[in-house]
Scaffold this active site. Structure first.
Site, PDB file in Angstrom:
ATOM      1  N   LYS A  99       0.856  -1.194   0.000  1.00 35.65           N
ATOM      2  CA  LYS A  99       0.000   0.000   0.000  1.00 35.65           C
ATOM      3  C   LYS A  99       0.883   1.233   0.000  1.00 35.65           C
ATOM      4  O   LYS A  99       2.027   1.189   0.464  1.00 35.65           O
ATOM      5  CB  LYS A  99      -0.896   0.015   1.249  1.00 35.65           C
ATOM      6  CG  LYS A  99      -2.152   0.841   1.097  1.00 35.65           C
ATOM      7  CD  LYS A  99      -3.241   0.083   0.370  1.00 35.65           C
ATOM      8  CE  LYS A  99      -4.498   0.907   0.204  1.00 35.65           C
ATOM      9  NZ  LYS A  99      -5.619   0.092  -0.305  1.00 35.65           N
TER      10      LYS A  99
HETATM   11  P1  NAD Z   1     -13.981   7.715  -2.476  1.00 37.84           P
HETATM   12  O1  NAD Z   1     -12.992   8.770  -2.167  1.00 37.84           O
HETATM   13  O2  NAD Z   1     -14.466   7.531  -3.893  1.00 37.84           O
HETATM   14  O3  NAD Z   1     -15.311   7.917  -1.576  1.00 37.84           O
HETATM   15  C1  NAD Z   1     -15.279   8.000  -0.189  1.00 37.84           C
HETATM   16  C2  NAD Z   1     -16.675   8.372   0.312  1.00 37.84           C
HETATM   17  O4  NAD Z   1     -16.671   8.285   1.748  1.00 37.84           O
HETATM   18  C3  NAD Z   1     -17.117   9.789  -0.017  1.00 37.84           C
HETATM   19  O5  NAD Z   1     -18.519   9.818  -0.250  1.00 37.84           O
HETATM   20  C4  NAD Z   1     -16.770  10.573   1.252  1.00 37.84           C
HETATM   21  O6  NAD Z   1     -17.570  11.742   1.419  1.00 37.84           O
HETATM   22  C5  NAD Z   1     -17.080   9.537   2.314  1.00 37.84           C
HETATM   23  N1  NAD Z   1     -16.311   9.715   3.562  1.00 37.84           N
HETATM   24  C6  NAD Z   1     -14.994   9.981   3.681  1.00 37.84           C
HETATM   25  N2  NAD Z   1     -14.649  10.080   4.979  1.00 37.84           N
HETATM   26  C7  NAD Z   1     -15.773   9.849   5.694  1.00 37.84           C
HETATM   27  C8  NAD Z   1     -16.069   9.816   7.065  1.00 37.84           C
HETATM   28  N3  NAD Z   1     -15.128  10.052   7.992  1.00 37.84           N
HETATM   29  N4  NAD Z   1     -17.357   9.536   7.433  1.00 37.84           N
HETATM   30  C9  NAD Z   1     -18.318   9.322   6.514  1.00 37.84           C
HETATM   31  N5  NAD Z   1     -18.089   9.343   5.199  1.00 37.84           N
HETATM   32  C10 NAD Z   1     -16.844   9.610   4.784  1.00 37.84           C
HETATM   33  O7  NAD Z   1     -13.329   6.353  -1.921  1.00 37.84           O
HETATM   34  P2  NAD Z   1     -13.626   4.868  -2.372  1.00 37.84           P
HETATM   35  O8  NAD Z   1     -12.685   4.487  -3.467  1.00 37.84           O
HETATM   36  O9  NAD Z   1     -15.101   4.695  -2.546  1.00 37.84           O
HETATM   37  O10 NAD Z   1     -13.124   4.070  -1.080  1.00 37.84           O
HETATM   38  C11 NAD Z   1     -13.934   3.961   0.085  1.00 37.84           C
HETATM   39  C12 NAD Z   1     -13.373   2.848   0.972  1.00 37.84           C
HETATM   40  O11 NAD Z   1     -13.311   1.629   0.216  1.00 37.84           O
HETATM   41  C13 NAD Z   1     -11.938   3.069   1.485  1.00 37.84           C
HETATM   42  O12 NAD Z   1     -11.847   2.453   2.761  1.00 37.84           O
HETATM   43  C14 NAD Z   1     -11.079   2.301   0.493  1.00 37.84           C
HETATM   44  O13 NAD Z   1      -9.835   1.895   1.038  1.00 37.84           O
HETATM   45  C15 NAD Z   1     -11.992   1.093   0.268  1.00 37.84           C
HETATM   46  N6  NAD Z   1     -11.727   0.354  -0.977  1.00 37.84           N
HETATM   47  C16 NAD Z   1     -11.803   0.959  -2.179  1.00 37.84           C
HETATM   48  C17 NAD Z   1     -11.600   0.207  -3.327  1.00 37.84           C
HETATM   49  C18 NAD Z   1     -11.756   0.812  -4.694  1.00 37.84           C
HETATM   50  O14 NAD Z   1     -11.679   0.048  -5.680  1.00 37.84           O
HETATM   51  N7  NAD Z   1     -12.000   2.098  -4.828  1.00 37.84           N
HETATM   52  C19 NAD Z   1     -11.282  -1.158  -3.229  1.00 37.84           C
HETATM   53  C20 NAD Z   1     -11.220  -1.751  -1.969  1.00 37.84           C
HETATM   54  C21 NAD Z   1     -11.465  -0.977  -0.840  1.00 37.84           C
END
Ligand code: NAD
Length: 422
Positions: free
Chosen positions: A111
């Site tokens: 990561k």
């Molecule tokens: P993103 O940046 O597209 O979206 C994040 C969302 O969460 C936004 O709507 C934001 O407003 C909200 N958010 C952020 N902090 C917050 C908080 N403290 N409380 C409430 N809401 C909050 O991110 P993403 O790519 O959707 O990733 C979200 C999660 O999924 C992360 O933990 C990431 O590590 C995990 N993840 C993502 C992927 C991927 O393919 N994008 C894969 C595996 C895991």
């Protein structure tokens, strides 16, 4: 039930280690392999100087951690956020090791992250930051060494800049260096939707296991970004009524069900933000977690379900879209309440699985259509779900500990075969 021993439930690396310890003890893990897996293989901290638009120079701090590369090249996203720190990146790297092993794709866990606030950077500043960060970690990455991908606040454009920076140094295009790239640049069909699509598949399997009919279920989603937005759509497509979705500033609640077409149109324009979305009543951002709904998908960030609010959760099924949304102390409370939790290392593994497909397609130079990608994804994730539940049922553990046991066992088996290079 034994009291959890974790002191600081919100330290993600301690949380990871706690579950690893439980799995290792139950497996009777070889003490030598235990010592190896407890500590990341390699971690680097880099300084990233960037010429700002106003002519000043700012120096950002970046990290790349490879927790384990014994099963294959490191795999894991790069996060740009103000609160990134080494313990968080370490935990995320280790979760990638367990996640890749859970779905049995031939990668290790890594990561990266840069401490910055992308909202305050111009596009030019963001590009220069990305390219310099890539240049600083280039010695330890490569298509056969460690393959970065997007995570919070990084996207296909940032992957394109990373790929181009690497290609300029190698003097030839090298698509397999990062995944999550734009389609025109060797990206895979289905990658953008893969994580949320996988959350949908895991929700379907969890409902079957619990004997629940999706058409009579309600769901709530925390997070309206890539994972949250697509998860909401995937659950809706299964006939689940989506009562609420939230972002960092608000929860939007509608007891008649959120209008999915309107939500998707809004999110297309506002990228993860619900600001201005009129599809329901506006509640506190944290309210989403404890609403009365059958299914909860935390898809925002770490440590949102803790010992402080776990008892108030009404959902019967939780499918973790985010990494590390539930602390070990909350696990105990949810387990006692009989909540079925699909753990992050399985729940959100759709993303890394299609990243693996992207890497395979890059190396083959032969590209699949979206249906092919989704069919292969479904096969891998459903198999992993059955293997995780099989382990949990045999061992009398939660699905989370079952997933850790399955993954640790797979990684340990490779360590045993490879032995130690002295
Ligand atoms: P993103 O940046 O597209 O979206 C994040 C969302 O969460 C936004 O709507 C934001 O407003 C909200 N958010 C952020 N902090 C917050 C908080 N403290 N409380 C409430 N809401 C909050 O991110 P993403 O790519 O959707 O990733 C979200 C999660 O999924 C992360 O933990 C990431 O590590 C995990 N993840 C993502 C992927 C991927 O393919 N994008 C894969 C595996 C895991």
């Amino acid at each position: 039930m034994a009291q959890p021993t974790i002191q600081n439930e919100e330290n993600p690396y301690e949380a990871m280690l706690y579950r690893f310890d439980v799995a290792a003890e139950k497996l009777g893990l070889d003490p030598g392999v235990y010592k190896i897996l407890k500590i990341p293989d390699r971690e680097i901290t880099v300084s990233v100087p960037v010429q700002m638009d106003d002519g000043s120079l700012q120096v950002f701090r970046g990290f790349r951690v490879q927790h384990s590369i014994v099963r294959g090249p490191g795999k894991g996203g790069v996060r740009f956020a103000p609160n990134v720190n080494l313990d968080e990146v370490r935990a995320l790297a280790a979760w990638m090791t367990w996640k890749c092993a859970a779905v049995n794709v031939p990668f290790g866990g890594a990561k990266g992250g840069v401490i910055c606030n992308p909202k305050e950077l111009s596009r030019g500043e963001l590009e220069r930051l990305t390219r310099r960060y890539m240049a600083m970690i280039m010695d330890i990455i490569g298509p056969d060494r460690d393959v970065p991908a997007p995570d919070m606040n990084t996207d296909p454009q940032i992957m394109a800049w990373m790929m181009d920076t690497y290609a300029m140094h190698q003097r030839h295009a090298e698509y397999g260096i990062v995944t999550g790239k734009p389609l025109e640049l060797g990206g895979s069909h289905g990658r953008v939707r893969a994580t949320g699509y996988g959350v949908g598949l895991m929700t379907r399997e969890a409902l079957i296991r619990q004997g629940m009919d999706p058409k009579s279920c309600t769901g709530v989603i925390q997070g309206a970004g890539n994972v949250g937005g697509v998860s909401a759509d995937a659950l809706y497509n299964m006939g689940i009524k989506i009562l609420a979705i939230s972002d960092v500033d608000q929860t939007i609640y509608n007891d008649k069900g959120i209008d999915m077409m309107a939500l998707k149109a809004h999110l297309r324009e506002h990228r993860g933000s619900l600001e201005g979305f009129k599809g329901g009543e506006r509640l506190d951002p944290q309210a989403v977690l404890t609403l009365d709904a059958d299914i909860l998908v935390p898809a925002a960030t770490e440590n949102v379900i803790t010992s402080k609010n776990a008892a108030d959760i009404k959902a019967k099924i939780i499918v973790e879209g985010a990494n590390g949304p539930t602390t070990p102390n909350a696990d105990k409370i949810l387990e006692d309440k009989g909540v079925f939790v699909v753990p992050d290392i399985l729940g959100n593994a759709g993303g890394v699985t299609v990243s693996y497909f992207e890497w395979v397609q890059n190396r083959l130079g032969y590209y699949w259509d979206e249906r092919d990608v989704n069919d292969r994804l479904e096969k891998i994730m459903v198999t992993a779900f059955q293997e995780v539940c099989g382990m949990a049922d045999r061992e009398g553990t939660s699905a989370r500990i079952g997933a850790y046991m399955l993954s640790v066992e797979r990684v340990a088996a490779v360590h045993k075969l490879r032995g130690i290079y002295a």
